[in-house]
Scaffold this motif. Structure first.
Motif, mmCIF file in Angstrom:
data_model
loop_
_atom_site.group_PDB
_atom_site.id
_atom_site.type_symbol
_atom_site.label_atom_id
_atom_site.label_comp_id
_atom_site.label_asym_id
_atom_site.label_seq_id
_atom_site.Cartn_x
_atom_site.Cartn_y
_atom_site.Cartn_z
ATOM 1 N N ALA A 183 64.288 17.335 21.242
ATOM 2 C CA ALA A 183 64.857 16.533 20.155
ATOM 3 C C ALA A 183 66.195 17.105 19.714
ATOM 4 O O ALA A 183 67.168 16.366 19.494
ATOM 5 N N ALA A 184 66.256 18.425 19.582
ATOM 6 C CA ALA A 184 67.510 19.061 19.167
ATOM 7 C C ALA A 184 68.599 18.876 20.217
ATOM 8 O O ALA A 184 69.754 18.558 19.893
ATOM 9 N N HIS A 226 62.760 25.693 14.579
ATOM 10 C CA HIS A 226 63.704 25.822 15.695
ATOM 11 C C HIS A 226 65.131 25.890 15.171
ATOM 12 O O HIS A 226 65.542 25.076 14.347
ATOM 13 N N ASP A 227 65.865 26.886 15.651
ATOM 14 C CA ASP A 227 67.297 27.013 15.370
ATOM 15 C C ASP A 227 68.040 26.495 16.595
ATOM 16 O O ASP A 227 68.111 27.184 17.621
ATOM 17 N N PRO A 228 68.592 25.281 16.526
ATOM 18 C CA PRO A 228 69.233 24.706 17.702
ATOM 19 C C PRO A 228 70.483 25.445 18.164
ATOM 20 O O PRO A 228 70.832 25.382 19.343
ATOM 21 N N VAL A 229 71.176 26.117 17.266
ATOM 22 C CA VAL A 229 72.405 26.820 17.635
ATOM 23 C C VAL A 229 72.076 28.113 18.379
ATOM 24 O O VAL A 229 72.649 28.398 19.442
ATOM 25 N N LEU A 243 63.298 31.885 8.507
ATOM 26 C CA LEU A 243 63.582 32.695 9.695
ATOM 27 C C LEU A 243 64.121 34.066 9.286
ATOM 28 O O LEU A 243 63.729 35.090 9.861
ATOM 29 N N ALA A 244 64.998 34.089 8.299
ATOM 30 C CA ALA A 244 65.559 35.358 7.825
ATOM 31 C C ALA A 244 64.478 36.258 7.233
ATOM 32 O O ALA A 244 64.497 37.476 7.415
ATOM 33 N N MET A 245 63.512 35.656 6.515
ATOM 34 C CA MET A 245 62.392 36.442 5.975
ATOM 35 C C MET A 245 61.521 36.999 7.082
ATOM 36 O O MET A 245 61.111 38.171 7.066
ATOM 37 N N ALA A 246 61.205 36.165 8.061
ATOM 38 C CA ALA A 246 60.329 36.594 9.150
ATOM 39 C C ALA A 246 60.953 37.726 9.951
ATOM 40 O O ALA A 246 60.236 38.580 10.495
ATOM 41 N N GLU A 247 62.289 37.757 10.014
ATOM 42 C CA GLU A 247 62.976 38.788 10.792
ATOM 43 C C GLU A 247 63.458 39.963 9.947
ATOM 44 O O GLU A 247 64.050 40.905 10.478
ATOM 45 N N GLY A 248 63.225 39.911 8.618
ATOM 46 C CA GLY A 248 63.541 41.039 7.766
ATOM 47 C C GLY A 248 64.947 41.093 7.220
ATOM 48 O O GLY A 248 65.341 42.094 6.616
ATOM 49 N N HIS A 249 65.721 40.032 7.380
ATOM 50 C CA HIS A 249 67.077 40.017 6.828
ATOM 51 C C HIS A 249 67.055 39.826 5.314
ATOM 52 O O HIS A 249 67.939 40.318 4.607
ATOM 53 N N ILE A 250 66.075 39.080 4.822
ATOM 54 C CA ILE A 250 65.776 38.992 3.394
ATOM 55 C C ILE A 250 64.271 39.160 3.239
ATOM 56 O O ILE A 250 63.525 39.177 4.242
ATOM 57 N N PHE A 259 71.297 25.347 10.084
ATOM 58 C CA PHE A 259 70.352 24.243 9.964
ATOM 59 C C PHE A 259 69.210 24.505 10.927
ATOM 60 O O PHE A 259 69.261 25.440 11.743
ATOM 61 N N ALA A 260 68.152 23.700 10.831
ATOM 62 C CA ALA A 260 66.961 23.951 11.644
ATOM 63 C C ALA A 260 66.160 22.662 11.781
ATOM 64 O O ALA A 260 66.402 21.680 11.069
#
Length: 277
Positions: A18-19, A128-131, A205-212, A110-111
């Protein structure tokens, strides 16, 4: 009722298609006629939102016969569609382009978010992060993982900061109780900092990866949060409202602020140090 089983990778590939087919060809290529306003100046919809949802809806239904679909754009035309989340059975939640305001001006934050809801609770989710070409996935009781652009996978586990002073987050307080917003603004210097991305999917996504490490949402539309809250829970965090109640996809959008966080202890530090009167 038996919990439905779904092929996690089949859904991921649908979202990626879709993306690739409906969103990325429009990125930084939108004409003014392909962007419309919905409820207000910051609430826009593009042709990519509509085409992405139209692509996903029939294909998700086909993956799980008997399921219903609750898409953000469909609900904008008929709010009654949301009642499917509060009835027994399975429903797909679709946010075809989360962070549309970013997308519409060429911002890459965006996602695409999809959640499978059963009896009012999310049981599987995809962001999903299309970029970047990555997809975070979670399945209730089975953990969370990141599918990388090269096809590899890694388990997602939220990092746990050692104190309130080490915690950073995204306190989205534009909407809702102004006294609550003022209280947060007055005390935010107790934390490490603020990073607001104007896209819930990117913030999850940022939370899951620890950025915030946390976020605050006063307006909790299910397509914005069901997928992300399950992701954070399965990665070792919590997704609770200010009153301590667990977030559910069937919840009404407005009410007690939603505060997903990297861990129970960190959530309690934020509540007592920042959010409580």
């Amino acid at each position: 009722m038996t919990m439905p089983q779904v092929d996690m990778d089949a859904v991921r590939m649908l979202i990626e298609d879709a993306a690739r087919l409906t969103i990325m060809p429009r990125f930084r290529q939108l004409s003014t006629s392909e962007v419309d306003q919905k409820a207000g100046p910051h609430d826009v919809v593009t042709i990519a939102d509509k085409e992405s949802e139209a692509y996903l809806e029939p294909r998700l239904r086909a993956l799980l016969p008997g399921s219903t679909v609750v898409g953000e754009e469909a609900v904008s035309g008929d709010e009654g569609i949301m009642e499917a989340l509060r009835r027994p059975g399975s429903a797909w939640l679709i946010d075809p382009v989360d962070g549309t305001a970013n997308f519409a001006v060429g911002n890459a934050l965006f996602a695409v978010m999809v959640a499978l809801v059963h009896d009012g609770d999310a049981i599987a989710s995809w962001i999903h992060d299309p970029v970047r070409g990555v997809t975070a996935m979670a399945k209730k009781g089975e953990g969370a993982w990141m599918h990388e652009s090269d096809g590899s996978r890694r388990k997602l586990v939220t990092p746990k900061p050692p104190s309130l002073a080490h915690i950073s987050g995204a306190p989205n307080i534009r909407y809702g109780d102004r006294e609550f917003a003022a209280r947060i603004a007055h005390r935010i210097d107790k934390t490490a900092g603020v990073l607001i991305l104007r896209c819930a999917g990117q913030e999850y996504l940022a939370m899951a990866e620890g950025h915030i490490h946390y976020a605050v949402y006063n307006r909790a539309m299910p397509w914005d949060h069901a997928a992300g809250c399950l992701l954070i829970e399965e990665a070792g965090g919590v997704a609770k409202r200010l009153d301590g109640s667990r977030y559910r996809a069937a919840d009404r959008p407005w009410g007690v602020p939603l505060i997903p966080c990297c861990g129970e202890q960190q959530w309690n530090w934020l509540k007592t140090g920042i959010f409580d009167p």
